[in-house]
Design a protein around this motif. Structure first.
Motif, PDB file in Angstrom:
ATOM      1  N   THR A 173       0.904  -1.012  -0.217  1.00 20.01           N
ATOM      2  CA  THR A 173      -0.339   0.033   0.258  1.00 20.01           C
ATOM      3  C   THR A 173       1.307   1.200   0.067  1.00 20.01           C
ATOM      4  O   THR A 173       2.570   1.088   0.609  1.00 20.01           O
ATOM      5  CB  THR A 173      -1.164  -0.277   1.544  1.00 20.01           C
ATOM      6  OG1 THR A 173      -1.718   0.985   1.399  1.00 20.01           O
ATOM      7  CG2 THR A 173      -0.005  -0.036   2.503  1.00 20.01           C
ATOM      8  N   ASN A 174       0.570   2.303  -0.387  1.00 18.85           N
ATOM      9  CA  ASN A 174       1.336   3.556  -0.878  1.00 18.85           C
ATOM     10  C   ASN A 174       0.268   4.086   0.631  1.00 18.85           C
ATOM     11  O   ASN A 174       1.444   5.736   0.639  1.00 18.85           O
ATOM     12  CB  ASN A 174       1.233   4.186  -1.846  1.00 18.85           C
ATOM     13  CG  ASN A 174      -0.332   4.615  -2.521  1.00 18.85           C
ATOM     14  OD1 ASN A 174      -1.023   3.977  -1.488  1.00 18.85           O
ATOM     15  ND2 ASN A 174      -0.567   5.213  -3.769  1.00 18.85           N
ATOM     16  N   GLU A 175      -0.095   4.504   1.029  1.00 18.11           N
ATOM     17  CA  GLU A 175      -0.605   5.229   2.876  1.00 18.11           C
ATOM     18  C   GLU A 175       0.434   4.565   4.196  1.00 18.11           C
ATOM     19  O   GLU A 175       0.723   3.225   3.971  1.00 18.11           O
ATOM     20  CB  GLU A 175      -1.837   4.412   2.459  1.00 18.11           C
ATOM     21  CG  GLU A 175      -2.777   4.900   1.704  1.00 18.11           C
ATOM     22  CD  GLU A 175      -4.397   5.099   1.988  1.00 18.11           C
ATOM     23  OE1 GLU A 175      -4.631   4.310   2.981  1.00 18.11           O
ATOM     24  OE2 GLU A 175      -5.540   4.861   0.704  1.00 18.11           O
ATOM     25  N   GLU A 176       0.558   5.098   4.565  1.00 20.84           N
ATOM     26  CA  GLU A 176       1.304   4.771   6.107  1.00 20.84           C
ATOM     27  C   GLU A 176       0.981   5.126   6.667  1.00 20.84           C
ATOM     28  O   GLU A 176      -0.374   5.250   7.201  1.00 20.84           O
ATOM     29  CB  GLU A 176       2.290   5.833   6.014  1.00 20.84           C
ATOM     30  CG  GLU A 176       3.375   6.349   5.622  1.00 20.84           C
ATOM     31  CD  GLU A 176       4.860   5.428   5.194  1.00 20.84           C
ATOM     32  OE1 GLU A 176       4.585   4.831   6.044  1.00 20.84           O
ATOM     33  OE2 GLU A 176       5.252   4.568   4.209  1.00 20.84           O
ATOM     34  N   ILE A 177       0.826   3.549   7.639  1.00 28.23           N
ATOM     35  CA  ILE A 177      -0.316   3.158   8.550  1.00 28.23           C
ATOM     36  C   ILE A 177       1.058   3.006   9.946  1.00 28.23           C
ATOM     37  O   ILE A 177       2.065   3.012   9.361  1.00 28.23           O
ATOM     38  CB  ILE A 177      -0.048   1.415   8.545  1.00 28.23           C
ATOM     39  CG1 ILE A 177      -1.327   1.658   7.005  1.00 28.23           C
ATOM     40  CG2 ILE A 177      -1.183   1.041   9.679  1.00 28.23           C
ATOM     41  CD1 ILE A 177      -1.724   0.243   6.798  1.00 28.23           C
TER      42      ILE A 177
END
Length: 73
Positions: free
Chosen positions: A65-69
């Motif tokens: 995923t290119n979203e930071e978690i």
């Protein structure tokens, strides 16, 4: 970011982490680090062994995923 879904695959196979560790000859601690996303890298030989033992594809246990978690370390 790579998200590790090893826990889901293990649950689907009704397999314990320690059983997988014994089957692929890796320490439970190292496999646990991978499962929890704390590992910085994975060897292709380890990934190959996991996929063989769980009869799965790499995409079954890892997701990009290119979203930071936000991680809780």
């Amino acid at each position: 970011m790579i998200i590790v879904r090893l826990d889901r695959v293990l649950a689907d196979r009704k397999m314990k982490l320690s059983d997988l560790a014994n089957e692929i000859d890796i320490t439970v601690a190292n496999l646990s680090n991978l499962k929890t996303g704390k590992a910085k890298a994975i060897r292709f030989t380890t990934l190959d062994a996991i996929c063989k033992a769980l009869d799965c594809q790499p995409a079954d246990i890892m997701e990009y995923t290119n979203e930071e978690i936000e991680r809780k370390d």
